[in-house]
Scaffold this active site. Sequence first.
Site, PDB file in Angstrom:
ATOM      1  N   GLY A  14       0.807  -1.220   0.000  1.00 56.99           N
ATOM      2  CA  GLY A  14       0.000   0.000   0.000  1.00 56.99           C
ATOM      3  C   GLY A  14       0.842   1.272   0.000  1.00 56.99           C
ATOM      4  O   GLY A  14       0.299   2.377  -0.001  1.00 56.99           O
ATOM      5  N   GLN A  16       4.326   3.780  -1.309  1.00 53.15           N
ATOM      6  CA  GLN A  16       4.706   4.456  -2.563  1.00 53.15           C
ATOM      7  C   GLN A  16       5.377   3.530  -3.559  1.00 53.15           C
ATOM      8  O   GLN A  16       5.049   3.544  -4.745  1.00 53.15           O
ATOM      9  CB  GLN A  16       5.720   5.555  -2.245  1.00 53.15           C
ATOM     10  CG  GLN A  16       5.196   6.719  -1.481  1.00 53.15           C
ATOM     11  CD  GLN A  16       6.158   7.874  -1.693  1.00 53.15           C
ATOM     12  OE1 GLN A  16       6.116   8.542  -2.720  1.00 53.15           O
ATOM     13  NE2 GLN A  16       7.050   8.061  -0.750  1.00 53.15           N
ATOM     14  N   GLY A  18       5.233   0.300  -3.563  1.00 54.82           N
ATOM     15  CA  GLY A  18       4.224  -0.691  -3.949  1.00 54.82           C
ATOM     16  C   GLY A  18       3.375  -0.190  -5.112  1.00 54.82           C
ATOM     17  O   GLY A  18       3.136  -0.916  -6.084  1.00 54.82           O
ATOM     18  N   ASN A 106      12.974  -2.897  12.796  1.00 58.44           N
ATOM     19  CA  ASN A 106      12.926  -3.674  11.560  1.00 58.44           C
ATOM     20  C   ASN A 106      13.147  -5.163  11.806  1.00 58.44           C
ATOM     21  O   ASN A 106      12.599  -5.989  11.074  1.00 58.44           O
ATOM     22  CB  ASN A 106      13.896  -3.093  10.531  1.00 58.44           C
ATOM     23  CG  ASN A 106      13.254  -1.899   9.854  1.00 58.44           C
ATOM     24  OD1 ASN A 106      12.273  -2.051   9.133  1.00 58.44           O
ATOM     25  ND2 ASN A 106      13.751  -0.708  10.149  1.00 58.44           N
ATOM     26  N   ASN A 132      14.517  -0.507   3.950  1.00 53.92           N
ATOM     27  CA  ASN A 132      15.785  -0.172   4.620  1.00 53.92           C
ATOM     28  C   ASN A 132      15.774  -0.439   6.123  1.00 53.92           C
ATOM     29  O   ASN A 132      14.716  -0.342   6.739  1.00 53.92           O
ATOM     30  CB  ASN A 132      16.094   1.308   4.374  1.00 53.92           C
ATOM     31  CG  ASN A 132      16.659   1.525   2.998  1.00 53.92           C
ATOM     32  OD1 ASN A 132      17.460   0.736   2.525  1.00 53.92           O
ATOM     33  ND2 ASN A 132      16.233   2.591   2.344  1.00 53.92           N
ATOM     34  N   ASP A 160      21.260   1.911  -6.872  1.00 53.91           N
ATOM     35  CA  ASP A 160      22.570   2.573  -6.797  1.00 53.91           C
ATOM     36  C   ASP A 160      23.347   2.321  -8.091  1.00 53.91           C
ATOM     37  O   ASP A 160      24.006   3.218  -8.630  1.00 53.91           O
ATOM     38  CB  ASP A 160      23.364   2.035  -5.601  1.00 53.91           C
ATOM     39  CG  ASP A 160      22.531   2.049  -4.328  1.00 53.91           C
ATOM     40  OD1 ASP A 160      22.197   3.138  -3.852  1.00 53.91           O
ATOM     41  OD2 ASP A 160      22.185   0.958  -3.834  1.00 53.91           O
ATOM     42  N   HIS A 188      23.875  -0.686   1.028  1.00 53.41           N
ATOM     43  CA  HIS A 188      22.991   0.316   0.424  1.00 53.41           C
ATOM     44  C   HIS A 188      22.863   1.474   1.419  1.00 53.41           C
ATOM     45  O   HIS A 188      21.891   1.584   2.162  1.00 53.41           O
ATOM     46  CB  HIS A 188      21.621  -0.273   0.102  1.00 53.41           C
ATOM     47  CG  HIS A 188      20.634   0.792  -0.338  1.00 53.41           C
ATOM     48  ND1 HIS A 188      20.770   1.473  -1.516  1.00 53.41           N
ATOM     49  CD2 HIS A 188      19.535   1.297   0.259  1.00 53.41           C
ATOM     50  CE1 HIS A 188      19.794   2.367  -1.626  1.00 53.41           C
ATOM     51  NE2 HIS A 188      19.022   2.282  -0.555  1.00 53.41           N
TER      52      HIS A 188
HETATM   53  P1  NAD Z   1       6.013   3.934   2.269  1.00 56.81           P
HETATM   54  O1  NAD Z   1       6.057   4.433   3.672  1.00 56.81           O
HETATM   55  O2  NAD Z   1       5.316   4.718   1.223  1.00 56.81           O
HETATM   56  O3  NAD Z   1       5.364   2.480   2.251  1.00 56.81           O
HETATM   57  C1  NAD Z   1       5.754   1.477   3.139  1.00 56.81           C
HETATM   58  C2  NAD Z   1       4.548   0.596   3.347  1.00 56.81           C
HETATM   59  O4  NAD Z   1       4.961  -0.515   4.126  1.00 56.81           O
HETATM   60  C3  NAD Z   1       3.407   1.291   4.109  1.00 56.81           C
HETATM   61  O5  NAD Z   1       2.211   1.171   3.356  1.00 56.81           O
HETATM   62  C4  NAD Z   1       3.337   0.520   5.421  1.00 56.81           C
HETATM   63  O6  NAD Z   1       2.007   0.407   5.902  1.00 56.81           O
HETATM   64  C5  NAD Z   1       3.902  -0.828   5.002  1.00 56.81           C
HETATM   65  N1  NAD Z   1       4.437  -1.640   6.095  1.00 56.81           N
HETATM   66  C6  NAD Z   1       5.080  -1.219   7.216  1.00 56.81           C
HETATM   67  N2  NAD Z   1       5.368  -2.264   7.989  1.00 56.81           N
HETATM   68  C7  NAD Z   1       4.912  -3.359   7.350  1.00 56.81           C
HETATM   69  C8  NAD Z   1       4.910  -4.737   7.665  1.00 56.81           C
HETATM   70  N3  NAD Z   1       5.404  -5.198   8.828  1.00 56.81           N
HETATM   71  N4  NAD Z   1       4.364  -5.595   6.774  1.00 56.81           N
HETATM   72  C9  NAD Z   1       3.834  -5.149   5.637  1.00 56.81           C
HETATM   73  N5  NAD Z   1       3.780  -3.840   5.298  1.00 56.81           N
HETATM   74  C10 NAD Z   1       4.337  -2.970   6.134  1.00 56.81           C
HETATM   75  O7  NAD Z   1       7.539   3.660   1.880  1.00 56.81           O
HETATM   76  P2  NAD Z   1       8.141   3.406   0.428  1.00 56.81           P
HETATM   77  O8  NAD Z   1       8.496   4.708  -0.189  1.00 56.81           O
HETATM   78  O9  NAD Z   1       7.276   2.458  -0.317  1.00 56.81           O
HETATM   79  O10 NAD Z   1       9.531   2.708   0.826  1.00 56.81           O
HETATM   80  C11 NAD Z   1       9.550   1.442   1.417  1.00 56.81           C
HETATM   81  C12 NAD Z   1      10.942   1.097   1.909  1.00 56.81           C
HETATM   82  O11 NAD Z   1      11.865   1.023   0.819  1.00 56.81           O
HETATM   83  C13 NAD Z   1      11.553   2.116   2.875  1.00 56.81           C
HETATM   84  O12 NAD Z   1      12.229   1.399   3.895  1.00 56.81           O
HETATM   85  C14 NAD Z   1      12.569   2.861   2.024  1.00 56.81           C
HETATM   86  O13 NAD Z   1      13.598   3.427   2.800  1.00 56.81           O
HETATM   87  C15 NAD Z   1      13.066   1.723   1.159  1.00 56.81           C
HETATM   88  N6  NAD Z   1      13.769   2.106  -0.077  1.00 56.81           N
HETATM   89  C16 NAD Z   1      14.807   1.303  -0.448  1.00 56.81           C
HETATM   90  C17 NAD Z   1      15.495   1.584  -1.613  1.00 56.81           C
HETATM   91  C18 NAD Z   1      16.630   0.704  -2.060  1.00 56.81           C
HETATM   92  O14 NAD Z   1      17.243   1.015  -3.091  1.00 56.81           O
HETATM   93  N7  NAD Z   1      16.969  -0.374  -1.373  1.00 56.81           N
HETATM   94  C19 NAD Z   1      15.121   2.682  -2.404  1.00 56.81           C
HETATM   95  C20 NAD Z   1      14.048   3.461  -1.994  1.00 56.81           C
HETATM   96  C21 NAD Z   1      13.370   3.164  -0.816  1.00 56.81           C
HETATM   97  C1  LMR Z   2      17.209   5.488  -1.797  1.00 55.61           C
HETATM   98  O1  LMR Z   2      18.336   5.055  -2.054  1.00 55.61           O
HETATM   99  O2  LMR Z   2      16.592   6.238  -2.576  1.00 55.61           O
HETATM  100  C2  LMR Z   2      16.558   5.140  -0.468  1.00 55.61           C
HETATM  101  O3  LMR Z   2      17.140   3.986   0.073  1.00 55.61           O
HETATM  102  C3  LMR Z   2      16.638   6.286   0.480  1.00 55.61           C
HETATM  103  C4  LMR Z   2      15.882   6.042   1.755  1.00 55.61           C
HETATM  104  O4  LMR Z   2      16.464   6.341   2.826  1.00 55.61           O
HETATM  105  O5  LMR Z   2      14.728   5.579   1.713  1.00 55.61           O
END
Ligand code: NAD
Ligand code: LMR
Length: 336
Positions: A14, A16, A18, A106, A132, A160, A188
């Site tokens: 649900g 961003q 996703g 986490n 993350n 990255d 990361h």
């Molecule tokens: P977001 O807050 O828009 O969405 C996260 C969703 O996860 C929310 O809808 C929340 O309700 C849900 N959630 C929380 N705990 C949960 C659980 N235990 N089980 C199932 N769902 C759960 O965040 P986003 O923008 O979608 O980002 C998600 C994650 O990805 C963040 O941790 C962000 O830092 C990470 N991210 C990683 C990278 C990468 O390159 N590795 C890049 C961008 C973002």
């Molecule tokens: C990204 O690389 O864009 C994300 O991991 C940054 C973040 O902290 O969610």
Amino acid sequence: MTAPATTVTVTGAGGQIGYALLFRIAAGAMLGADRAVRLRLLEIPQGLKSAEGAALELQDCAFPLLQDVEISADPRVAFDGAEIALLVGARPRTAGMERADLLAANAGIFGPQGAALNEVAAAGIRVLTVGNPANTNALIASASAPDIPADRFTALTRLDHDRAVAQLAAALDAPVGEVAGVTIWGNHSATQFPDVAHATVAGRPAPELLAERFGGGDAATAWLDGEFIPRVAQRGAEIISVRGSSSAASAANAAISHVRDEQLGTDGRRTSAAVVSTGWYGVPEGLVCSFPVTSDGDGYRVVDGLSLDARGRARLDASVAELVAERDAVRELGVI
Ligand code: NAD
Ligand code: LMR
């Protein structure tokens, strides 16, 4: 006879990422135009409405490859029979939270999810962690799933990697499609090492082209250390400051590329992925670290034997030290 649909579970469905991910998976961008999918969406209760809205929109798209969508707040239901799991949902860092608090929060998500995968996922499950701190969350999930081989767990550093490709192409005024052989090493996080030492652009060594562009090898190294590496390593923070929230469409795109390459192969092309180390490049066994990888369509294989100069070695060591500190913090919590 048509092949059976592949069951794909997306957590945090649900959110961003996703929202940027589900429609492309359903359209065939991840597994190809000939593989039907069944989507399983996992959310926490507060996120269920948003996931339900996405499911309604998925239905309205009438994707021929999308067999069905189920939503649950129970990991044992959402991971039941999963062949591919994208662990996106995570607990973000909020004001006043220390790093140990973030890891503990986490661990409370990725530990139970790993255990549920262990119990109910399909035998061939592959798990990509996006949420993350992605590398350590993947470590926790893998440690909580003792019956699933560790090499089925990966974490996303493809974003990255793609950022590094784009920045190198821009600096050399070259098309991105001409860039090959870039590597992201390490975590990361801001300690990652985006490395172009073995990269080529239109078949020519990138270090040679950078020396031409900047007027010598020392000037090229100064650009790499002073601009390129910080730009790539801090791009996530830059996106957050400009956009007001973390990267979503680019992260979803990278997750799709990561799974597609893992499942369909890279045809010899090198990319980057965080995988569970068995000791490659001196990285301690068990850490989830980004390496140069290829895929033959049956999982990622680390490309061993690339040379690292003293500068590169020091950068990789610094990022690995951070991964060790994260692992030790999680160990102290008694999670792994
Ligand atoms: P977001 O807050 O828009 O969405 C996260 C969703 O996860 C929310 O809808 C929340 O309700 C849900 N959630 C929380 N705990 C949960 C659980 N235990 N089980 C199932 N769902 C759960 O965040 P986003 O923008 O979608 O980002 C998600 C994650 O990805 C963040 O941790 C962000 O830092 C990470 N991210 C990683 C990278 C990468 O390159 N590795 C890049 C961008 C973002
Ligand atoms: C990204 O690389 O864009 C994300 O991991 C940054 C973040 O902290 O969610």
